[in-house]
Design a protein around this motif. Structure first.
Motif, PDB file in Angstrom:
ATOM      1  N   VAL A 127      24.424 -14.733  25.642  1.00 43.27           N
ATOM      2  CA  VAL A 127      22.939 -14.435  25.869  1.00 43.27           C
ATOM      3  C   VAL A 127      22.070 -14.629  24.826  1.00 43.27           C
ATOM      4  O   VAL A 127      22.249 -13.939  23.827  1.00 43.27           O
ATOM      5  CB  VAL A 127      22.828 -13.034  26.551  1.00 43.27           C
ATOM      6  CG1 VAL A 127      21.326 -12.877  27.030  1.00 43.27           C
ATOM      7  CG2 VAL A 127      23.610 -12.919  27.762  1.00 43.27           C
ATOM      8  N   GLY A 128      21.005 -15.505  25.001  1.00 44.28           N
ATOM      9  CA  GLY A 128      20.083 -15.885  24.021  1.00 44.28           C
ATOM     10  C   GLY A 128      18.748 -14.813  24.103  1.00 44.28           C
ATOM     11  O   GLY A 128      18.481 -14.616  25.347  1.00 44.28           O
ATOM     12  N   THR A 129      18.023 -14.617  23.282  1.00 44.63           N
ATOM     13  CA  THR A 129      16.885 -13.697  23.517  1.00 44.63           C
ATOM     14  C   THR A 129      15.660 -14.230  22.551  1.00 44.63           C
ATOM     15  O   THR A 129      15.860 -15.237  21.594  1.00 44.63           O
ATOM     16  CB  THR A 129      17.153 -12.403  23.028  1.00 44.63           C
ATOM     17  OG1 THR A 129      17.574 -12.351  21.402  1.00 44.63           O
ATOM     18  CG2 THR A 129      18.487 -11.833  23.562  1.00 44.63           C
ATOM     19  N   PHE A 130      14.686 -13.648  22.423  1.00 46.63           N
ATOM     20  CA  PHE A 130      13.763 -13.845  21.619  1.00 46.63           C
ATOM     21  C   PHE A 130      14.088 -13.662  20.244  1.00 46.63           C
ATOM     22  O   PHE A 130      13.658 -14.623  19.462  1.00 46.63           O
ATOM     23  CB  PHE A 130      12.499 -12.831  21.755  1.00 46.63           C
ATOM     24  CG  PHE A 130      11.666 -13.099  22.873  1.00 46.63           C
ATOM     25  CD1 PHE A 130      10.748 -14.204  22.900  1.00 46.63           C
ATOM     26  CD2 PHE A 130      11.102 -12.030  23.693  1.00 46.63           C
ATOM     27  CE1 PHE A 130      10.055 -14.489  23.748  1.00 46.63           C
ATOM     28  CE2 PHE A 130      10.082 -12.435  24.611  1.00 46.63           C
ATOM     29  CZ  PHE A 130       9.500 -13.718  24.905  1.00 46.63           C
ATOM     30  N   ALA A 131      15.078 -12.674  19.869  1.00 47.33           N
ATOM     31  CA  ALA A 131      15.229 -12.375  18.522  1.00 47.33           C
ATOM     32  C   ALA A 131      16.163 -13.801  17.811  1.00 47.33           C
ATOM     33  O   ALA A 131      16.300 -13.970  16.653  1.00 47.33           O
ATOM     34  CB  ALA A 131      16.188 -11.250  18.433  1.00 47.33           C
ATOM     35  N   ASN A 153       2.032 -10.648  21.299  1.00 47.83           N
ATOM     36  CA  ASN A 153       2.852 -10.671  19.955  1.00 47.83           C
ATOM     37  C   ASN A 153       3.489  -9.505  19.833  1.00 47.83           C
ATOM     38  O   ASN A 153       4.564  -9.358  19.098  1.00 47.83           O
ATOM     39  CB  ASN A 153       2.179 -11.540  18.961  1.00 47.83           C
ATOM     40  CG  ASN A 153       2.024 -12.922  19.216  1.00 47.83           C
ATOM     41  OD1 ASN A 153       2.870 -13.554  19.866  1.00 47.83           O
ATOM     42  ND2 ASN A 153       1.088 -13.493  18.646  1.00 47.83           N
ATOM     43  N   ALA A 154       2.487  -8.448  19.914  1.00 46.93           N
ATOM     44  CA  ALA A 154       3.094  -7.080  19.690  1.00 46.93           C
ATOM     45  C   ALA A 154       4.378  -6.704  20.460  1.00 46.93           C
ATOM     46  O   ALA A 154       5.222  -6.123  20.137  1.00 46.93           O
ATOM     47  CB  ALA A 154       1.849  -6.039  19.557  1.00 46.93           C
ATOM     48  N   ILE A 155       4.141  -6.918  22.017  1.00 46.44           N
ATOM     49  CA  ILE A 155       5.038  -6.438  22.816  1.00 46.44           C
ATOM     50  C   ILE A 155       6.416  -7.385  22.421  1.00 46.44           C
ATOM     51  O   ILE A 155       7.512  -6.962  22.540  1.00 46.44           O
ATOM     52  CB  ILE A 155       4.549  -6.925  24.117  1.00 46.44           C
ATOM     53  CG1 ILE A 155       3.616  -5.624  24.657  1.00 46.44           C
ATOM     54  CG2 ILE A 155       5.826  -6.639  25.186  1.00 46.44           C
ATOM     55  CD1 ILE A 155       2.978  -6.015  25.815  1.00 46.44           C
ATOM     56  N   LYS A 156       6.450  -8.777  22.006  1.00 50.21           N
ATOM     57  CA  LYS A 156       7.422  -9.505  21.726  1.00 50.21           C
ATOM     58  C   LYS A 156       8.240  -8.878  20.524  1.00 50.21           C
ATOM     59  O   LYS A 156       9.444  -9.138  20.637  1.00 50.21           O
ATOM     60  CB  LYS A 156       6.623 -11.101  21.245  1.00 50.21           C
ATOM     61  CG  LYS A 156       7.815 -12.027  21.062  1.00 50.21           C
ATOM     62  CD  LYS A 156       7.394 -13.397  20.887  1.00 50.21           C
ATOM     63  CE  LYS A 156       8.278 -14.150  20.225  1.00 50.21           C
ATOM     64  NZ  LYS A 156       8.529 -14.269  18.958  1.00 50.21           N
ATOM     65  N   GLU A 160      12.068  -7.915  20.581  1.00 50.94           N
ATOM     66  CA  GLU A 160      12.960  -8.340  19.676  1.00 50.94           C
ATOM     67  C   GLU A 160      13.762  -7.144  18.958  1.00 50.94           C
ATOM     68  O   GLU A 160      14.882  -7.105  18.536  1.00 50.94           O
ATOM     69  CB  GLU A 160      12.366  -9.317  18.592  1.00 50.94           C
ATOM     70  CG  GLU A 160      11.885 -10.547  19.038  1.00 50.94           C
ATOM     71  CD  GLU A 160      11.127 -11.344  18.080  1.00 50.94           C
ATOM     72  OE1 GLU A 160      10.624 -10.683  17.051  1.00 50.94           O
ATOM     73  OE2 GLU A 160      10.952 -12.617  18.345  1.00 50.94           O
ATOM     74  N   ALA A 161      13.049  -6.105  18.557  1.00 53.17           N
ATOM     75  CA  ALA A 161      13.742  -4.856  17.994  1.00 53.17           C
ATOM     76  C   ALA A 161      14.282  -3.906  18.714  1.00 53.17           C
ATOM     77  O   ALA A 161      15.038  -3.256  18.298  1.00 53.17           O
ATOM     78  CB  ALA A 161      12.372  -4.202  17.244  1.00 53.17           C
ATOM     79  N   GLY A 162      14.209  -4.204  20.063  1.00 48.91           N
ATOM     80  CA  GLY A 162      15.302  -3.473  21.172  1.00 48.91           C
ATOM     81  C   GLY A 162      14.421  -2.084  21.244  1.00 48.91           C
ATOM     82  O   GLY A 162      14.807  -1.144  21.631  1.00 48.91           O
TER      83      GLY A 162
END
Length: 227
Positions: A127-131, A153-156, A160-162
């Motif tokens: 599974v690929g993600t934003f991260a 971008n703040a939500i993104k 990414e950080a989980g």
């Protein structure tokens, strides 16, 4: 009221439009959404007519999981902001296009090549993600409201950080009730027999694409109406 044109009535589409709806709901708490389906991945006429149908129902923002320019064109002709699917429509809809997400296959190809070179077993459910860079956002168009890029971008970064989860079970209800393993059990035509011992809802969110790569979230949550 927002609107969405979906290709088919199974988890791949349902999880996507539900995620998009919950994103809008995080900004506009009393939003509702109508969804119309075409029964095809690519049918320009039906997708355009679907967008017009959503407009008649009062949609002021439209997105889609379908491949043609039908919906973006209808939005452009009727002045309705549009979030396109898996490719920019800015050239075709310069006045109404906002942004879109896209799939970047490069990280997966790199993973496959690395496994081959090192004689490692290829993951069955990658599974690929934003991260990982597998999911990307295009540039924001000039039609976006001031502050949109900063907010997204703040939500993104949280995704990414989980620290933020798309299907946070405190953010939606199912038939007026809190989400549970029972009322959120996969029930699409691609029925998934969840392995014994696995909980899809844990730590306050539904674990979409955690235990298998294919989408499983096909729950009809409150606030969304399928036309």
């Amino acid at each position: 009221k927002i609107g969405y044109i979906g290709a088919f009535t199974y988890a791949e589409v349902i999880s996507g439009y539900t995620a998009w709806y919950l994103g809008v709901k995080s900004i506009v708490s009393d939003v509702t959404m109508d969804v119309t389906f075409t029964g095809s991945w690519y049918n320009e006429t039906d997708e355009k007519n679907g967008a017009l149908k959503l407009k008649e129902k009062g949609a002021v923002l439209i997105s889609q999981h379908a491949d043609s320019l039908g919906a973006p064109t209808a939005c452009e002709q009727n002045g309705i902001p549009n979030v396109s699917y898996n490719g920019s429509t800015e050239e075709s809809a310069p006045k109404t296009y906002l942004i879109n997400s896209r799939i970047n296959w490069a990280p997966y190809y790199e993973h496959v090549i690395d496994c081959r070179l090192k004689n490692k077993q290829l993951e069955k459910d990658y599974v690929g993600t934003f991260a990982t860079g597998s999911v990307q956002l295009t540039d924001f168009s000039k039609n976006c409201a001031q502050g949109t890029a900063e907010k997204v971008n703040a939500i993104k970064a949280e995704l990414e950080a989980g620290t933020r989860h798309v299907f946070d079970t405190s953010k939606f209800t199912v038939g007026g009730k809190a989400p549970t393993e029972e009322n959120c059990a996969p029930n699409s035509e691609f029925t998934w027999d969840v392995p014994e011992g696995i909980k899809l809802i844990e730590d306050g969110y539904y674990h979409e694409s955690v235990y298998r790569s294919a989408p499983s979230f096909d729950v009809r949550i409150d606030g969304i109406t399928e036309l």
